[in-house]
Design a protein around this motif. Structure first.
Motif, PDB file in Angstrom:
ATOM      1  N   GLN A  37      44.412  39.574  45.300  1.00  0.00           N
ATOM      2  CA  GLN A  37      45.582  39.883  43.899  1.00  0.00           C
ATOM      3  C   GLN A  37      44.409  39.568  42.415  1.00  0.00           C
ATOM      4  O   GLN A  37      45.378  38.846  41.252  1.00  0.00           O
ATOM      5  N   ARG A  38      43.098  39.647  42.533  1.00  0.00           N
ATOM      6  CA  ARG A  38      42.742  39.994  40.846  1.00  0.00           C
ATOM      7  C   ARG A  38      42.979  41.197  40.349  1.00  0.00           C
ATOM      8  O   ARG A  38      43.053  42.123  40.418  1.00  0.00           O
ATOM      9  N   GLN A  39      42.115  40.651  39.271  1.00  0.00           N
ATOM     10  CA  GLN A  39      42.326  41.844  37.596  1.00  0.00           C
ATOM     11  C   GLN A  39      40.793  43.087  38.145  1.00  0.00           C
ATOM     12  O   GLN A  39      40.144  43.140  38.640  1.00  0.00           O
ATOM     13  N   PHE A  41      39.460  45.916  35.191  1.00  0.00           N
ATOM     14  CA  PHE A  41      38.819  45.880  34.276  1.00  0.00           C
ATOM     15  C   PHE A  41      38.121  47.091  34.016  1.00  0.00           C
ATOM     16  O   PHE A  41      37.117  47.060  34.698  1.00  0.00           O
ATOM     17  N   ARG A  72      45.711  45.423  39.958  1.00  0.00           N
ATOM     18  CA  ARG A  72      46.255  44.925  38.473  1.00  0.00           C
ATOM     19  C   ARG A  72      44.804  45.414  38.192  1.00  0.00           C
ATOM     20  O   ARG A  72      43.807  44.858  38.226  1.00  0.00           O
ATOM     21  N   LEU A  74      43.274  47.361  34.556  1.00  0.00           N
ATOM     22  CA  LEU A  74      43.745  47.557  32.988  1.00  0.00           C
ATOM     23  C   LEU A  74      42.111  48.557  31.908  1.00  0.00           C
ATOM     24  O   LEU A  74      41.151  48.091  32.268  1.00  0.00           O
ATOM     25  N   TYR A 103      41.166  37.185  29.057  1.00  0.00           N
ATOM     26  CA  TYR A 103      41.535  38.356  30.004  1.00  0.00           C
ATOM     27  C   TYR A 103      40.998  37.530  31.484  1.00  0.00           C
ATOM     28  O   TYR A 103      41.562  37.135  32.767  1.00  0.00           O
ATOM     29  N   ASP A 108      37.456  38.403  39.828  1.00  0.00           N
ATOM     30  CA  ASP A 108      37.795  39.658  38.658  1.00  0.00           C
ATOM     31  C   ASP A 108      36.505  40.314  39.234  1.00  0.00           C
ATOM     32  O   ASP A 108      35.907  40.047  39.393  1.00  0.00           O
TER      33      ASP A 108
END
Length: 186
Positions: A37-39, A41, A72, A74, A103, A108
């Motif tokens: 559940q990391r981002q 980018f 997740r 972005l 962020y 991530d």
């Protein structure tokens, strides 16, 4: 040989030279981020910005599966208000790094897309990511890979000097990674 046939033939040759092991590593890297559940980018300029936006949309929608965390993900070029404020006030070279400052967290993943590999705003963000503990970086480049190729953990280099074909293959890589991520949970 006509232009159309030449374009198709050189594109086929470029596809045959793609780093398959590294594409698989990019899929594994992004899958691990999902499961933790990391981002993730993603960023790019011009055609690479379009690829980044498309990539985010495809992954976010097309990899959903019950019993698994949603991605997740972005796109750092998608918030035009934040992007243009940073560009105006802090310089275009800082539009991605200054978003990441807000962020980024350990674990991530940061994906930089740059055909030349020399987009200063992408390089600055990748450098910040490299200084952040446990962050993994993925780069998509073309031409001679520029500076980006040596800065990332997973380098997806498109061995072509044709900008259209580099961008074609970057989009194909985004679709291929999306497909691989969907298959990980099917």
């Amino acid at each position: 040989m006509g232009l159309v046939q030449y374009y198709i033939d050189t594109l086929k040759d470029t596809l045959d030279k793609l780093p398959i092991v590294l594409i698989e590593e990019a899929i594994e890297t992004m899958h691990a981020a999902r499961m933790q559940q990391r981002q993730v980018f993603v960023m790019g300029n011009g055609g690479s910005a379009a690829t980044a936006t498309h990539f985010v949309g495809d992954v976010a929608k097309n990899t959903r599966h019950s019993g698994f965390p949603h991605f997740r993900m972005l796109g750092l070029n998608d918030n035009i208000t934040f992007f243009s404020a940073l560009s105006n006030d802090e310089g275009y070279e800082n539009v991605f790094v200054q978003q990441l400052v807000n962020y980024i967290q350990p674990g991530d993943v940061v994906v930089g897309i740059s055909a030349s590999g020399n987009s200063e705003n992408v390089l600055r963000a990748i450098r910040l990511a490299g200084e952040t503990p446990q962050v993994r970086t993925i780069g998509m480049t073309g031409f001679d890979a520029g500076k980006l190729g040596s800065l990332v953990d997973v380098h997806l280099h498109v061995p072509s000097n044709n900008i259209e074909q580099v961008e074609d293959v970057h989009m194909m890589l985004a679709h291929l990674i999306t497909t691989g991520l969907r298959q990980k949970v099917s």
